[in-house]
Design a protein around this motif. Structure first.
Motif, PDB file in Angstrom:
ATOM      1  N   THR A   1       0.854  -1.185   0.000  1.00 31.03           N
ATOM      2  CA  THR A   1       0.000   0.000   0.000  1.00 31.03           C
ATOM      3  C   THR A   1       0.894   1.240   0.000  1.00 31.03           C
ATOM      4  N   PRO A   2       0.359   2.423  -0.345  1.00 30.27           N
ATOM      5  CA  PRO A   2       1.186   3.634  -0.312  1.00 30.27           C
ATOM      6  C   PRO A   2       1.846   3.878   1.038  1.00 30.27           C
ATOM      7  N   THR A   3       1.121   3.658   2.129  1.00 33.48           N
ATOM      8  CA  THR A   3       1.707   3.889   3.456  1.00 33.48           C
ATOM      9  C   THR A   3       2.789   2.862   3.758  1.00 33.48           C
ATOM     10  N   GLU A   4       2.551   1.612   3.416  1.00 34.61           N
ATOM     11  CA  GLU A   4       3.577   0.584   3.608  1.00 34.61           C
ATOM     12  C   GLU A   4       4.843   0.936   2.835  1.00 34.61           C
ATOM     13  N   PHE A   5       4.663   1.392   1.599  1.00 33.41           N
ATOM     14  CA  PHE A   5       5.831   1.750   0.786  1.00 33.41           C
ATOM     15  C   PHE A   5       6.562   2.945   1.393  1.00 33.41           C
ATOM     16  N   ASN A   6       5.844   3.957   1.833  1.00 35.75           N
ATOM     17  CA  ASN A   6       6.483   5.136   2.425  1.00 35.75           C
ATOM     18  C   ASN A   6       7.265   4.769   3.685  1.00 35.75           C
ATOM     19  N   LEU A   7       6.717   3.864   4.472  1.00 33.92           N
ATOM     20  CA  LEU A   7       7.411   3.411   5.680  1.00 33.92           C
ATOM     21  C   LEU A   7       8.691   2.663   5.309  1.00 33.92           C
ATOM     22  N   LEU A   8       8.583   1.765   4.343  1.00 29.09           N
ATOM     23  CA  LEU A   8       9.760   1.017   3.906  1.00 29.09           C
ATOM     24  C   LEU A   8      10.792   1.953   3.286  1.00 29.09           C
ATOM     25  N   ALA A   9      10.332   2.916   2.486  1.00 27.96           N
ATOM     26  CA  ALA A   9      11.249   3.860   1.853  1.00 27.96           C
ATOM     27  C   ALA A   9      12.006   4.679   2.887  1.00 27.96           C
ATOM     28  N   ARG A  10      11.317   5.068   3.963  1.00 30.08           N
ATOM     29  CA  ARG A  10      12.000   5.848   5.011  1.00 30.08           C
ATOM     30  C   ARG A  10      13.110   5.027   5.645  1.00 30.08           C
TER      31      ARG A  10
ATOM     32  N   VAL B   1       6.516   9.718   8.113  1.00 28.92           N
ATOM     33  CA  VAL B   1       5.582   8.973   7.265  1.00 28.92           C
ATOM     34  C   VAL B   1       4.148   9.472   7.421  1.00 28.92           C
ATOM     35  N   TRP B   2       3.730   9.764   8.657  1.00 33.36           N
ATOM     36  CA  TRP B   2       2.345  10.188   8.899  1.00 33.36           C
ATOM     37  C   TRP B   2       2.219  11.693   9.142  1.00 33.36           C
ATOM     38  N   GLY B   3       3.239  12.316   9.699  1.00 38.95           N
ATOM     39  CA  GLY B   3       3.187  13.738  10.001  1.00 38.95           C
ATOM     40  C   GLY B   3       3.472  13.998  11.465  1.00 38.95           C
ATOM     41  N   PRO B   4       3.942  15.226  11.801  1.00 36.35           N
ATOM     42  CA  PRO B   4       4.331  15.547  13.185  1.00 36.35           C
ATOM     43  C   PRO B   4       3.218  15.344  14.202  1.00 36.35           C
TER      44      PRO B   4
ATOM     45  N   HIS C   1       1.274   8.229  18.096  1.00 40.08           N
ATOM     46  CA  HIS C   1       0.389   7.154  17.636  1.00 40.08           C
ATOM     47  C   HIS C   1       1.209   5.911  17.287  1.00 40.08           C
ATOM     48  N   THR C   2       1.858   5.336  18.269  1.00 41.98           N
ATOM     49  CA  THR C   2       2.743   4.200  18.004  1.00 41.98           C
ATOM     50  C   THR C   2       1.993   2.965  17.500  1.00 41.98           C
ATOM     51  N   HIS C   3       0.687   2.893  17.763  1.00 41.69           N
ATOM     52  CA  HIS C   3      -0.074   1.743  17.272  1.00 41.69           C
ATOM     53  C   HIS C   3      -0.118   1.711  15.746  1.00 41.69           C
ATOM     54  N   TYR C   4      -0.102   2.908  15.100  1.00 40.96           N
ATOM     55  CA  TYR C   4      -0.026   2.953  13.636  1.00 40.96           C
ATOM     56  C   TYR C   4       1.227   2.239  13.165  1.00 40.96           C
ATOM     57  N   LEU C   5       2.330   2.574  13.801  1.00 35.15           N
ATOM     58  CA  LEU C   5       3.627   2.026  13.401  1.00 35.15           C
ATOM     59  C   LEU C   5       3.667   0.514  13.614  1.00 35.15           C
TER      60      LEU C   5
END
Length: 235
Positions: free
Chosen positions: A155-164, A182-185, A190-194
């Protein structure tokens, strides 16, 4: 050194794309959707680089270029769908450093940003765009992730996390850094997102998610993308 970038763009999708791409690269990013909003932000604090659209709700970006050039010397990169040569020349003469015509690729945007910053004495290393370790290959420029030659769909978020993590391969990236980039300041708590997205990534990439070879946990601190050094050290 963290480079601060202000994006002045009223198109929501383009603004989100640039924001996400630059955040993954490690830039500190702020956004504005109008000349008045950008002017207020610029009075409060100057960024290291300005990315400026021309057709804004309350006027033309050219007036902001002329206004800024009377007082400041920060790099200004125009991003616009307009492609008339006379307008490009007028904006460059008014003080813009470069003119990038939409649609454009993120790698080209990053390269032009590096040039504009270099002209002001700030040198940035070329971005890391590829990662290879064991059976995993990642090409950020092509948005491609393959494991043993098979495409992994993210997914876009998964890719952005991996890219970081690719940008800092081999080095620890803290929970707060990942959440902010990845999500914003506003999401740093929100560690549960991670945890959720890291579990999803491991399920797609790791043969044994509970014993990862690629996406390593630094307990209580953050995550790290493994490199060949981990094999050499017996990790």
């Amino acid at each position: 050194m963290t480079i601060r970038v202000l994006i002045v763009e009223d198109d929501k999708e383009i603004r989100k794309l640039i924001h996400a791409s630059l955040s993954v690269e490690g830039f500190e990013v702020q956004t504005a959707t109008s000349i008045s909003e950008a002017s207020a932000m610029l009075q409060h604090a100057l960024p290291d680089l300005l990315l400026l659209d021309l057709g804004l709700p309350d006027g033309d970006g050219e007036q902001l270029v002329r206004q800024l050039r009377t007082q400041h010397n920060l790099p200004i990169l125009i991003i616009s769908a307009r492609h008339q040569e006379t307008q490009k020349i007028r904006l460059l003469d008014a003080g813009a450093d470069d003119f990038l015509v939409k649609p454009f690729s993120v790698p080209e945007l990053l390269a032009r940003m590096r040039v504009a910053l270099r002209h002001r004495g700030t040198r940035l290393a070329a971005a890391i765009t590829e990662y290879t370790h064991l059976d995993l290959f990642i090409d950020l420029a092509k948005h491609a992730v393959t494991l043993r030659g098979q495409t992994i769909h993210l997914t876009p978020t998964e890719f952005n996390l991996l890219a970081r993590l690719v940008r800092s391969a081999g080095y620890l990236v803290t929970h707060r850094q990942l959440l902010s980039d990845v999500w914003g300041p506003e999401y740093v708590e929100h560690t549960h997102y991670l945890r959720l997205y890291m579990a999803q990534l491991r399920a797609k990439i790791e043969d044994h998610p509970a014993e990862p070879r690629y996406l390593l946990t630094e307990t209580g601190v953050g995550y790290r993308l493994a490199t060949s050094d981990d094999n050499a050290n017996g990790n």
